[in-house]
Write an enzyme that holds these catalytic residues in place. Structure first.
Site, mmCIF file in Angstrom:
data_model
loop_
_atom_site.group_PDB
_atom_site.id
_atom_site.type_symbol
_atom_site.label_atom_id
_atom_site.label_comp_id
_atom_site.label_asym_id
_atom_site.label_seq_id
_atom_site.Cartn_x
_atom_site.Cartn_y
_atom_site.Cartn_z
ATOM 1 C CD GLU A 440 -45.010 -117.780 -28.624
ATOM 2 O OE1 GLU A 440 -44.854 -116.951 -27.715
ATOM 3 O OE2 GLU A 440 -46.061 -118.404 -28.798
HETATM 4 C C1 LIG Z 1 -48.376 -119.428 -38.882
HETATM 5 C C2 LIG Z 1 -48.746 -118.657 -37.662
HETATM 6 C C3 LIG Z 1 -48.917 -119.314 -36.456
HETATM 7 C C4 LIG Z 1 -49.305 -118.611 -35.317
HETATM 8 N N1 LIG Z 1 -49.570 -119.287 -34.151
HETATM 9 C C5 LIG Z 1 -50.170 -118.627 -33.128
HETATM 10 C C6 LIG Z 1 -50.667 -119.334 -31.988
HETATM 11 O O1 LIG Z 1 -50.534 -120.551 -31.883
HETATM 12 N N2 LIG Z 1 -51.327 -118.640 -31.032
HETATM 13 C C7 LIG Z 1 -51.514 -117.290 -31.117
HETATM 14 O O2 LIG Z 1 -52.120 -116.736 -30.221
HETATM 15 N N3 LIG Z 1 -51.025 -116.584 -32.159
HETATM 16 C C8 LIG Z 1 -50.369 -117.215 -33.170
HETATM 17 N N4 LIG Z 1 -49.909 -116.534 -34.253
HETATM 18 C C9 LIG Z 1 -50.041 -115.081 -34.270
HETATM 19 C C10 LIG Z 1 -48.711 -114.364 -34.129
HETATM 20 O O3 LIG Z 1 -48.203 -114.524 -32.841
HETATM 21 C C11 LIG Z 1 -48.924 -112.909 -34.545
HETATM 22 O O4 LIG Z 1 -49.100 -112.889 -35.950
HETATM 23 C C12 LIG Z 1 -47.797 -112.002 -34.118
HETATM 24 O O5 LIG Z 1 -47.767 -111.876 -32.733
HETATM 25 C C13 LIG Z 1 -47.903 -110.613 -34.735
HETATM 26 O O6 LIG Z 1 -49.195 -110.085 -34.622
HETATM 27 P P1 LIG Z 1 -49.912 -109.498 -35.926
HETATM 28 O O7 LIG Z 1 -49.814 -110.518 -36.986
HETATM 29 O O8 LIG Z 1 -51.234 -109.005 -35.553
HETATM 30 O O9 LIG Z 1 -48.988 -108.290 -36.371
HETATM 31 P P2 LIG Z 1 -49.083 -106.793 -35.805
HETATM 32 O O10 LIG Z 1 -49.123 -106.818 -34.329
HETATM 33 O O11 LIG Z 1 -50.151 -106.071 -36.528
HETATM 34 O O12 LIG Z 1 -47.662 -106.222 -36.246
HETATM 35 C C14 LIG Z 1 -47.374 -105.792 -37.586
HETATM 36 C C15 LIG Z 1 -45.951 -105.218 -37.606
HETATM 37 O O13 LIG Z 1 -45.894 -104.082 -36.729
HETATM 38 C C16 LIG Z 1 -44.827 -104.258 -35.803
HETATM 39 N N5 LIG Z 1 -45.188 -103.618 -34.537
HETATM 40 C C17 LIG Z 1 -46.348 -103.646 -33.868
HETATM 41 N N6 LIG Z 1 -46.262 -102.934 -32.734
HETATM 42 C C18 LIG Z 1 -45.011 -102.445 -32.677
HETATM 43 C C19 LIG Z 1 -44.281 -101.655 -31.735
HETATM 44 N N7 LIG Z 1 -44.840 -101.181 -30.615
HETATM 45 N N8 LIG Z 1 -42.995 -101.365 -32.017
HETATM 46 C C20 LIG Z 1 -42.392 -101.836 -33.102
HETATM 47 N N9 LIG Z 1 -43.023 -102.598 -34.024
HETATM 48 C C21 LIG Z 1 -44.309 -102.904 -33.804
HETATM 49 C C22 LIG Z 1 -44.641 -105.763 -35.665
HETATM 50 O O14 LIG Z 1 -43.332 -106.088 -35.226
HETATM 51 C C23 LIG Z 1 -44.903 -106.211 -37.105
HETATM 52 O O15 LIG Z 1 -43.738 -106.070 -37.866
HETATM 53 C C24 LIG Z 1 -49.477 -117.200 -35.392
HETATM 54 C C25 LIG Z 1 -49.256 -116.538 -36.604
HETATM 55 C C26 LIG Z 1 -48.924 -117.247 -37.722
HETATM 56 C C27 LIG Z 1 -48.772 -116.501 -39.024
#
Ligand SMILES: Cc1cc2nc3c(=O)[nH]c(=O)nc-3n(C[C@H](O)[C@H](O)[C@H](O)COP(=O)(O)OP(=O)(O)OC[C@H]3O[C@@H](n4cnc5c(N)ncnc54)[C@H](O)[C@@H]3O)c2cc1C
Length: 592
Positions: A440
């Site tokens: 989220e």
């Molecule tokens: C168990 C689980 C359930 C989930 N359920 C859903 C769901 O129902 N629907 C759905 O759509 N998604 C879902 N997700 C996805 C989840 O919302 C994402 O994993 C999350 O938004 C982060 O995206 P990412 O994993 O690609 O990390 P990334 O976006 O690659 O981020 C990696 C790191 O970089 C940091 N970062 C990135 N950009 C910036 C910035 N501009 N400034 C500072 N820091 C930054 C982030 O904070 C993080 O620490 C789920 C994930 C999991 C693991």
């Protein structure tokens, strides 16, 4: 393993004694049925259901996990039966529209029920809660025909909902997403693409699953300005609401993960699947915020629930476990004293208690604001509630989920080596809570949203209504040391924001460098407001001769702990924030 017991007395304290839920209900057109007896009966039943049906499945879900077999997902033993009881007993539609089969009760009441379901079993509760976000999104943005077609079955729980945003290369940055939507001749769209990490994306609990999907129309602008929003059912729905053909929506795999193992986290593939556009073309991202905001509050509740569950188990253990002696032995007839006599154990327990009880009031306050936005007819009240929610959603999500990591870690520590052992359940809370800081919108993104977009982006305006409320309380209770300290923290917060506004105008890195720490500063300060209120109400109750002095004295003692041992963290956070961004940014990436 300790059993979950719904803390009904504390819930009632937050609802009625701090937040005035009774008069709040009286101000809502859908609140007239909420007499104290009716509310009490609902909460008693929800407690019984959560404690006896849902909580016993928590460790089962963790141990068994979900199974994926040739595209079919099976939930852990007992999940389906519990879900059936949940829908048969009418819990699914508690705060949904009566004209579509719901019971029309205030959202804040459903939120209290939700607290119990999540605390009993986070993974199971997600099958239910994602449907509420799907319903709100359809209601807010779809045509009347689509509402009539999709909402009733999701409201009664026979279908469930998901939110499909994330793709493998597109997480925090949804502007990168690639799922395509191509217009069909009949006005629908063919959706193709692969979504990842979709919670409750596939399962065996309901006969259909309604996916709310972000995708791009042909020739859409790049980035977030080219994203549209669609309803895509797993199984097509005929005009009369009956189920039609398969819609080429498949579950490619489920994730093997750290926690919430009972909830299926799915890769969902759409292959020319028939979808319906909701909201305006290319305005999907802002429409999706209906779902996102609701879910962020839900995730805040998940964080809070782990604090509560971990606290309950740690408290029972600390009263029972005999190890070493207090300076003055408390238990001379036994070989040792219970560990609750030791100051360090008390530090950890009090931290959990302060986050659990203060966090409850904060969550219930946000739910009350949501009620006002949805149902109050006073335009000024709605505007104030919207502004407060804009400010409080990132704070509540970010702060309570971070607090849940500290509190569940404390829960393990209080049990010593036994906390690290699966059988005691504490390590599951820690593992299950961990996701709340990530999904989220990671807490890093919440920090940016709060400081960059909401506060500095509005020139500080977004803070107005909430600051006014805090200020009014502090001034009306100026004799209370807790109100005085809250007002001081509030002033420190406002000064910090002024300083950040000045440096941010020169260097954008300053906002990003400060964002997370500022979020935590804000969280501690907001929680101080709710603890100050709790202390004032408790003092008044004792002065009025309440026969529950033990309950109220515990409130005052916890407020004291919060103000003397937790809130002072803001001073070091302020020092970190004002150190600037150079200490983070000077080192080139290749030199790390
Ligand atoms: C168990 C689980 C359930 C989930 N359920 C859903 C769901 O129902 N629907 C759905 O759509 N998604 C879902 N997700 C996805 C989840 O919302 C994402 O994993 C999350 O938004 C982060 O995206 P990412 O994993 O690609 O990390 P990334 O976006 O690659 O981020 C990696 C790191 O970089 C940091 N970062 C990135 N950009 C910036 C910035 N501009 N400034 C500072 N820091 C930054 C982030 O904070 C993080 O620490 C789920 C994930 C999991 C693991």
């Amino acid at each position: 393993m300790s059993e979950y017991k719904a803390p009904l007395r504390d819930m009632q304290f937050a609802m009625d004694e701090i937040l005035g839920y009774q008069s709040h209900y009286a101000s809502l057109p859908n609140g007239e049925e909420c007499s104290p007896d009716m509310v009490d009966a609902i909460l008693q039943e929800a407690a019984k259901f959560s404690e006896s049906v849902i909580a016993p499945l928590n460790s089962v879900g963790d141990e068994e996990g979900c199974q994926w077999n040739e595209g079919k997902v099976t939930t852990p033993t007992g999940f389906k039966d519990a879900y059936q009881q949940y829908t048969e007993n009418g819990w699914a539609g508690l705060s949904q529209k009566p004209e579509l089969g719901g019971q029309g009760l205030p959202i804040s009441l459903n939120n209290v029920v939700y607290e119990m379901l999540v605390t009993a079993n986070h993974a199971w509760s997600m099958y239910a809660s994602l449907s509420w976000g799907a319903v709100s999104t359809i209601e807010a943005h779809a045509s009347e025909d689509l509402r009539q077609l999709y909402m009733p079955a999701v409201i009664d729980g026979s279908w469930s909902g998901t939110m499909c945003l994330t793709e493998a290369h597109s997480g925090s940055d949804l502007g990168l997403l690639r799922t395509k939507a191509t217009p069909n001749e009949d006005g629908s769209y063919a959706i193709s693409g692969s979504k990842m990490f979709i919670s409750s994306g596939d399962h065996d609990l309901t006969e259909n699953i309604i996916h709310i999907v972000l995708a791009r129309l042909p020739d859409a602008p790049t980035g977030v300005k080219g994203i549209s929003l669609f309803i895509v059912p797993k199984i097509q729905v005929n005009q009369d609401g009956s189920l039609g053909e398969s819609n080429n929506v498949s579950c490619g795999s489920i994730e093997h993960k750290m926690g919430i193992n009972g909830n299926a986290t799915c890769v969902i593939n759409f292959d020319d699947s028939k979808g319906h556009l909701i909201a305006q073309p290319n305005k999907g991202m802002s429409a999706m915020f209906t779902f996102i905001n609701e879910s962020r509050l839900g995730v805040a509740q998940q964080g809070h629930s782990h604090i509560e569950a971990s606290y309950q188990a740690a408290l029972a253990y600390a009263k029972d476990r005999l190890q070493m002696r207090a300076p003055v032995p408390q238990n001379p007839e036994k070989p040792a004293d219970p560990i609750i006599v030791h100051p360090d154990v008390r530090r950890m327990l009090f931290t959990q208690k302060a986050f659990a009880e203060g966090g409850r009031v904060l969550n219930y306050y946000c739910a009350q604001l949501v009620d006002i936005v949805h149902a109050n007819q006073d335009a000024a009240a709605v505007e104030s509630a919207q502004s407060q929610l804009a400010l409080l959603i990132p704070i509540t999500k970010g702060f309570l989920t971070e607090a849940s990591l500290e509190a569940t870690s404390n829960g393990i520590q209080i049990l010593g080596g036994h906390g690290y052992i699966r059988e005691w359940g504490q390590e599951q809370h820690y593992r299950d809570a961990r996701i709340t800081a990530i999904y989220e919108g990671t807490n890093g993104i919440q920090g940016l949203d709060l400081l960059g977009r909401k506060i500095l982006g509005s020139g500080g305006k977004v803070m107005g209504p909430f600051v006014e409320k805090v200020r009014a309380f502090c001034q009306a209770n100026s004799g209370s040391v807790y109100a005085q300290t809250t007002e001081k923290a509030l002033d420190q917060w406002l000064t910090l924001i002024d300083k950040l506004g000045v440096v941010a105008a020169k260097d954008r890195n300053e906002v990003n460098a400060a964002a997370y720490d500022h979020l935590m500063f804000a969280g501690y300060t907001v929680l101080a407001y709710f603890w100050a209120q709790s202390a004032v109400v408790a003092e008044q109750a004792i002065a009025a001769g309440s026969d529950e002095t033990e309950f109220y004295q515990a409130k005052i003692a916890t407020a004291r702990f919060y103000f003397e041992r937790i809130l002072p963290r803001i001073d070091s956070i302020a020092t970190m924030i004002t150190s600037g961004s150079d200490n983070l940014m000077d080192l080139p990436a290749e030199a790390f």
